[in-house]
Design a protein around this motif. Structure first.
Motif, PDB file in Angstrom:
ATOM      1  N   ASN A  93      -8.898  -7.155  -5.350  1.00 36.46           N
ATOM      2  CA  ASN A  93      -7.630  -7.594  -5.947  1.00 36.46           C
ATOM      3  C   ASN A  93      -6.474  -6.679  -5.578  1.00 36.46           C
ATOM      4  N   GLY A  94      -6.681  -5.845  -4.549  1.00 34.12           N
ATOM      5  CA  GLY A  94      -5.642  -4.917  -4.108  1.00 34.12           C
ATOM      6  C   GLY A  94      -5.773  -3.528  -4.682  1.00 34.12           C
ATOM      7  N   LEU A  95      -6.649  -3.346  -5.661  1.00 36.60           N
ATOM      8  CA  LEU A  95      -6.778  -2.066  -6.356  1.00 36.60           C
ATOM      9  C   LEU A  95      -7.120  -0.915  -5.412  1.00 36.60           C
ATOM     10  N   LEU A  96      -7.993  -1.147  -4.439  1.00 28.42           N
ATOM     11  CA  LEU A  96      -8.500  -0.083  -3.581  1.00 28.42           C
ATOM     12  C   LEU A  96      -7.603   0.196  -2.376  1.00 28.42           C
ATOM     13  N   ILE A  97      -6.787  -0.756  -1.990  1.00 28.00           N
ATOM     14  CA  ILE A  97      -6.140  -0.718  -0.680  1.00 28.00           C
ATOM     15  C   ILE A  97      -5.153   0.439  -0.499  1.00 28.00           C
ATOM     16  N   PRO A  98      -4.228   0.708  -1.442  1.00 21.73           N
ATOM     17  CA  PRO A  98      -3.301   1.821  -1.195  1.00 21.73           C
ATOM     18  C   PRO A  98      -4.006   3.154  -0.966  1.00 21.73           C
ATOM     19  N   ALA A  99      -5.100   3.406  -1.675  1.00 19.22           N
ATOM     20  CA  ALA A  99      -5.811   4.670  -1.501  1.00 19.22           C
ATOM     21  C   ALA A  99      -6.481   4.744  -0.135  1.00 19.22           C
ATOM     22  N   VAL A 100      -7.197   3.701   0.242  1.00 20.56           N
ATOM     23  CA  VAL A 100      -7.918   3.763   1.517  1.00 20.56           C
ATOM     24  C   VAL A 100      -6.953   3.782   2.692  1.00 20.56           C
ATOM     25  N   GLU A 101      -5.822   3.097   2.570  1.00 25.15           N
ATOM     26  CA  GLU A 101      -4.848   3.122   3.663  1.00 25.15           C
ATOM     27  C   GLU A 101      -4.129   4.459   3.744  1.00 25.15           C
ATOM     28  N   LYS A 102      -4.014   5.153   2.629  1.00 23.85           N
ATOM     29  CA  LYS A 102      -3.405   6.484   2.621  1.00 23.85           C
ATOM     30  C   LYS A 102      -4.330   7.515   3.257  1.00 23.85           C
ATOM     31  N   LEU A 103      -5.638   7.264   3.217  1.00 21.95           N
ATOM     32  CA  LEU A 103      -6.627   8.243   3.669  1.00 21.95           C
ATOM     33  C   LEU A 103      -7.403   7.749   4.883  1.00 21.95           C
ATOM     34  N   GLY A 104      -6.695   7.283   5.889  1.00 17.06           N
ATOM     35  CA  GLY A 104      -7.359   6.978   7.153  1.00 17.06           C
ATOM     36  C   GLY A 104      -7.531   5.519   7.476  1.00 17.06           C
ATOM     37  N   ARG A 159      -4.031  -7.833  -1.118  1.00 22.05           N
ATOM     38  CA  ARG A 159      -3.142  -6.678  -1.130  1.00 22.05           C
ATOM     39  C   ARG A 159      -2.063  -6.865  -2.184  1.00 22.05           C
ATOM     40  N   LEU A 160      -1.674  -5.747  -2.770  1.00 17.29           N
ATOM     41  CA  LEU A 160      -0.623  -5.772  -3.778  1.00 17.29           C
ATOM     42  C   LEU A 160       0.742  -5.744  -3.106  1.00 17.29           C
ATOM     43  N   GLU A 161       1.683  -6.388  -3.732  1.00 15.43           N
ATOM     44  CA  GLU A 161       3.062  -6.322  -3.250  1.00 15.43           C
ATOM     45  C   GLU A 161       3.749  -5.181  -3.985  1.00 15.43           C
ATOM     46  N   LEU A 162       3.918  -4.070  -3.292  1.00 17.64           N
ATOM     47  CA  LEU A 162       4.563  -2.911  -3.903  1.00 17.64           C
ATOM     48  C   LEU A 162       6.068  -3.103  -3.888  1.00 17.64           C
ATOM     49  N   PRO A 163       6.719  -3.012  -5.036  1.00 21.09           N
ATOM     50  CA  PRO A 163       8.170  -3.225  -5.072  1.00 21.09           C
ATOM     51  C   PRO A 163       8.900  -2.161  -4.263  1.00 21.09           C
ATOM     52  N   GLN A 164       9.871  -2.598  -3.487  1.00 16.92           N
ATOM     53  CA  GLN A 164      10.660  -1.692  -2.661  1.00 16.92           C
ATOM     54  C   GLN A 164      12.036  -1.482  -3.287  1.00 16.92           C
ATOM     55  N   PRO A 165      12.551  -0.259  -3.231  1.00 18.30           N
ATOM     56  CA  PRO A 165      13.882  -0.013  -3.807  1.00 18.30           C
ATOM     57  C   PRO A 165      14.988  -0.567  -2.916  1.00 18.30           C
ATOM     58  N   GLU A 166      16.130  -0.841  -3.542  1.00 19.40           N
ATOM     59  CA  GLU A 166      17.328  -1.190  -2.799  1.00 19.40           C
ATOM     60  C   GLU A 166      18.248   0.032  -2.821  1.00 19.40           C
ATOM     61  N   VAL A 167      18.571   0.549  -1.638  1.00 14.56           N
ATOM     62  CA  VAL A 167      19.340   1.795  -1.553  1.00 14.56           C
ATOM     63  C   VAL A 167      20.582   1.567  -0.703  1.00 14.56           C
ATOM     64  N   THR A 168      21.736   1.841  -1.275  1.00 16.04           N
ATOM     65  CA  THR A 168      22.987   1.837  -0.525  1.00 16.04           C
ATOM     66  C   THR A 168      23.551   3.256  -0.561  1.00 16.04           C
TER      67      THR A 168
END
Length: 267
Positions: A93-104, A159-168
């Motif tokens: 459900n996306g829970l594992l993906i950010p960690a595994v993608e961060k670590l290789g 995969r989870l949709e991680l919210p992205q900031p809006e920066v000006t």
């Protein structure tokens, strides 16, 4: 062999202890490290962020994570092997993906379908006990992930949709991702986002949440602020967060995960 364990089970009920017992019956020699069981109920995004933040500080091994609002439904049960050899067990459900993608990144993915490595009968509502804990214990004992079920295409994983900031150049629109037990609010920002607006320690900023506005000061540590002062700071995981010196930012600002936070340099 280490098994790390993260859930939204809490500690009031028997769920965590039962899963510990299942793993120890299969692999008495393993050492279980509880990351946390205080993830908000069904807080998949929060669980994913905490897992990704903490695993770089933990020994390599089997990483079991269960935040599973879709238990008993069509979501798959999976084991992933990362590029550094770590193994990840949990729901697809996306829970594992950010960690595994961060670590290789993901080297291999398999669905947990071999009932020989599960408890029978499998409860439709407690896969943490009957599917994930047994799989983690067998993997810790050296069973190859290929034995637990067929390979699946990593690209097919949820995969989870991680919210992205809006920066000006003048304003940031961010989102509160996580509130810890002290009421500190982790935002989807890093130092580079603040630097674009020239926000550095000592600079006063204005925060806007819904229709309310607050003044805060950018700070390096809690000690840089007076008691009761709202601060914007970089936390231990290099995320930007909001805190109140000696208080709870989330309570004072009536904030929770998912709320928008707008930031600009104060006039």
């Amino acid at each position: 062999m280490f098994v790390t364990f993260l859930t939204d089970f809490g500690l009031e009920d028997d769920f965590v202890g039962t899963c510990h017992g299942v793993m120890k019956r299969i692999a008495p020699e393993i050492e279980i490290i509880d990351i946390t069981h205080g993830i908000e109920p069904q807080g998949v995004l929060q669980g994913a962020l905490v897992l990704a933040n903490t695993l770089p500080y933990l020994p390599e091994g089997v990483h079991l994570a269960v935040v599973d609002p879709g238990v008993g439904g069509e979501r798959r049960s999976v084991v992933l092997r990362g590029g550094d050899g770590r193994l990840y067990v949990g729901p697809d459900n996306g829970l594992l993906i950010p960690a595994v993608e961060k670590l290789g990144g993901i080297e291999a993915a398999h669905e947990l379908t071999n009932r020989g490595y599960a408890l029978e009968p499998v409860s439709p509502t407690f896969h943490g006990r009957d599917v994930f804990s047994p799989a983690a214990a067998h993997l810790a004992r050296g069973v190859a992930l290929e034995e637990l079920g067929p390979a699946i295409e990593p690209g097919s994983l949820a995969r989870l949709e991680l919210p992205q900031p809006e920066v000006t150049d003048h304003r940031i629109r961010a989102c509160c991702l996580y509130v810890d037990r002290f009421g500190n609010m982790q935002l989807n920002l890093t130092r580079k986002h603040l630097e674009r607006l020239g926000i550095e320690p000592g600079r006063q900023v204005e925060l806007e949440l819904a229709t309310d506005r607050y003044y805060a000061v950018a700070a390096s540590t809690f000690a840089d602020a007076r008691g009761g002062e709202i601060i914007l700071y970089e936390d231990a995981y290099e995320n930007i967060a909001i805190a109140i010196s000696g208080g709870s930012a989330a309570e004072t600002l009536s904030a929770r995960p998912g709320v928008d936070v707008r930031i600009r340099v104060a006039d």
